[in-house]
Each structure stands twice: as structure tokens, then as C-alpha cells.
Design a protein around this motif. Sequence first.
Motif, PDB file in Angstrom:
ATOM      1  N   SER A 178       0.836  -1.196   0.000  1.00  0.00           N
ATOM      2  CA  SER A 178       0.000   0.000   0.000  1.00  0.00           C
ATOM      3  C   SER A 178       0.871   1.247   0.000  1.00  0.00           C
ATOM      4  O   SER A 178       2.041   1.212   0.374  1.00  0.00           O
ATOM      5  CB  SER A 178      -0.949   0.005   1.201  1.00  0.00           C
ATOM      6  OG  SER A 178      -0.235  -0.002   2.408  1.00  0.00           O
ATOM      7  N   GLU A 179       0.252   2.329  -0.462  1.00  0.00           N
ATOM      8  CA  GLU A 179       0.939   3.618  -0.549  1.00  0.00           C
ATOM      9  C   GLU A 179      -0.054   4.689  -0.104  1.00  0.00           C
ATOM     10  O   GLU A 179      -1.219   4.667  -0.493  1.00  0.00           O
ATOM     11  CB  GLU A 179       1.385   3.860  -1.988  1.00  0.00           C
ATOM     12  CG  GLU A 179       2.138   5.130  -2.201  1.00  0.00           C
ATOM     13  CD  GLU A 179       2.591   5.278  -3.652  1.00  0.00           C
ATOM     14  OE1 GLU A 179       3.231   6.282  -3.940  1.00  0.00           O
ATOM     15  OE2 GLU A 179       2.287   4.397  -4.488  1.00  0.00           O
ATOM     16  N   THR A 180       0.406   5.626   0.709  1.00  0.00           N
ATOM     17  CA  THR A 180      -0.469   6.698   1.175  1.00  0.00           C
ATOM     18  C   THR A 180      -0.332   7.913   0.270  1.00  0.00           C
ATOM     19  O   THR A 180       0.559   7.975  -0.590  1.00  0.00           O
ATOM     20  CB  THR A 180      -0.130   7.110   2.612  1.00  0.00           C
ATOM     21  OG1 THR A 180       1.178   7.670   2.637  1.00  0.00           O
ATOM     22  CG2 THR A 180      -0.212   5.918   3.557  1.00  0.00           C
ATOM     23  N   TYR A 181      -1.201   8.871   0.470  1.00  0.00           N
ATOM     24  CA  TYR A 181      -1.135  10.096  -0.329  1.00  0.00           C
ATOM     25  C   TYR A 181       0.141  10.889  -0.042  1.00  0.00           C
ATOM     26  O   TYR A 181       0.550  11.716  -0.843  1.00  0.00           O
ATOM     27  CB  TYR A 181      -2.384  10.962  -0.092  1.00  0.00           C
ATOM     28  CG  TYR A 181      -2.453  11.569   1.284  1.00  0.00           C
ATOM     29  CD1 TYR A 181      -1.991  12.854   1.518  1.00  0.00           C
ATOM     30  CD2 TYR A 181      -2.993  10.874   2.352  1.00  0.00           C
ATOM     31  CE1 TYR A 181      -2.053  13.412   2.776  1.00  0.00           C
ATOM     32  CE2 TYR A 181      -3.064  11.423   3.600  1.00  0.00           C
ATOM     33  CZ  TYR A 181      -2.599  12.702   3.813  1.00  0.00           C
ATOM     34  OH  TYR A 181      -2.658  13.260   5.064  1.00  0.00           O
ATOM     35  N   LYS A 182       0.786  10.619   1.080  1.00  0.00           N
ATOM     36  CA  LYS A 182       2.063  11.281   1.412  1.00  0.00           C
ATOM     37  C   LYS A 182       3.259  10.522   0.842  1.00  0.00           C
ATOM     38  O   LYS A 182       4.395  10.832   1.148  1.00  0.00           O
ATOM     39  CB  LYS A 182       2.222  11.385   2.929  1.00  0.00           C
ATOM     40  CG  LYS A 182       1.271  12.343   3.566  1.00  0.00           C
ATOM     41  CD  LYS A 182       1.575  12.435   5.042  1.00  0.00           C
ATOM     42  CE  LYS A 182       0.675  13.424   5.724  1.00  0.00           C
ATOM     43  NZ  LYS A 182       0.974  13.542   7.156  1.00  0.00           N
ATOM     44  N   ARG A 183       2.972   9.513   0.039  1.00  0.00           N
ATOM     45  CA  ARG A 183       3.999   8.677  -0.602  1.00  0.00           C
ATOM     46  C   ARG A 183       4.745   7.773   0.389  1.00  0.00           C
ATOM     47  O   ARG A 183       5.892   7.406   0.162  1.00  0.00           O
ATOM     48  CB  ARG A 183       5.011   9.517  -1.383  1.00  0.00           C
ATOM     49  CG  ARG A 183       4.420  10.272  -2.544  1.00  0.00           C
ATOM     50  CD  ARG A 183       4.160   9.289  -3.626  1.00  0.00           C
ATOM     51  NE  ARG A 183       3.973   9.961  -4.909  1.00  0.00           N
ATOM     52  CZ  ARG A 183       3.166   9.508  -5.812  1.00  0.00           C
ATOM     53  NH1 ARG A 183       2.485   8.420  -5.603  1.00  0.00           N
ATOM     54  NH2 ARG A 183       3.042  10.120  -6.945  1.00  0.00           N
ATOM     55  N   ASP A 184       4.091   7.403   1.475  1.00  0.00           N
ATOM     56  CA  ASP A 184       4.651   6.402   2.379  1.00  0.00           C
ATOM     57  C   ASP A 184       4.306   5.031   1.822  1.00  0.00           C
ATOM     58  O   ASP A 184       3.189   4.794   1.375  1.00  0.00           O
ATOM     59  CB  ASP A 184       4.052   6.550   3.784  1.00  0.00           C
ATOM     60  CG  ASP A 184       4.422   7.861   4.441  1.00  0.00           C
ATOM     61  OD1 ASP A 184       5.537   8.355   4.195  1.00  0.00           O
ATOM     62  OD2 ASP A 184       3.595   8.390   5.214  1.00  0.00           O
ATOM     63  N   HIS A 185       5.278   4.129   1.828  1.00  0.00           N
ATOM     64  CA  HIS A 185       5.100   2.794   1.260  1.00  0.00           C
ATOM     65  C   HIS A 185       5.075   1.758   2.376  1.00  0.00           C
ATOM     66  O   HIS A 185       5.971   1.746   3.222  1.00  0.00           O
ATOM     67  CB  HIS A 185       6.234   2.476   0.279  1.00  0.00           C
ATOM     68  CG  HIS A 185       6.268   3.409  -0.876  1.00  0.00           C
ATOM     69  ND1 HIS A 185       6.974   4.578  -0.867  1.00  0.00           N
ATOM     70  CD2 HIS A 185       5.654   3.349  -2.077  1.00  0.00           C
ATOM     71  CE1 HIS A 185       6.806   5.195  -2.024  1.00  0.00           C
ATOM     72  NE2 HIS A 185       6.007   4.475  -2.768  1.00  0.00           N
TER      73      HIS A 185
END
Length: 113
Positions: free
Chosen positions: A53-60
Motif C-alpha cells: 500500500s501507498e499513502t497520499y504522502k507517498r509512504d510505502h
Amino acid sequence: FTGFFNKDEPQRQILINIYLSGLILTLCTTAVVNHRTAALNTEIRRYRVEEKSETYKRDHYLWLSIDGKRKRFEPKIAAWEQAVPGDTMSVLVGKGCLGFEVILQYGAAQNED
């Protein structure tokens, strides 16, 4: 300590702050010691990649199945890109001097046989 305690800040509050600061410092120190000594006792384990998964803050994030539970980890981008949901991933796990396990490195995803 004459003059150390004044009417603005009660003695009890200062002592509580000193106690809590010492407790927090102790917990942080033990976590650092355990993490630094984890490299001395390592083994490679294979865990199933449940999801990426990836968040809108680009955390993977990687969701791995460990002991029947889904656990979320944040590996480096190279390991995240190599991971494929449904496959297994080699993970280097170290056990620190305090007995807590630490994931030190994520490997390349490999197909299950």
C-alpha cells in the motif's frame, strides 16, 4: 535545595517530571541498545506478502503475514518495489540482547513452491 522550589511550580510536579523523564529515557535507551545488538544474532525468515500500500504522502507499506497475523512494515523503496502480493519475501531478523526481535533488512520477493 534552598530557593529551588518556588510557589509557581510545586515540588510534587517537578519530582513527577523528573521521574517521567527518567522513565522515558530508560525506555528509549533500551530500545536503542536492543536494536544495535540485533545484528549479532540474525537469521533469515520467509514471510508471505499480503498486500502493498501507498499513502497520499507517498509512504510505502508492506503487509506481511507473521505468525498468522497481518503486520504492517515500512521498508525502503527498493524492497517495496520488488515485493509482489501473494509471494514470500526473505527477511533478515535479528534478536537483540534484550530478547526482542528486529527486522534488519527486507529481501527480494520469491514465488512460493
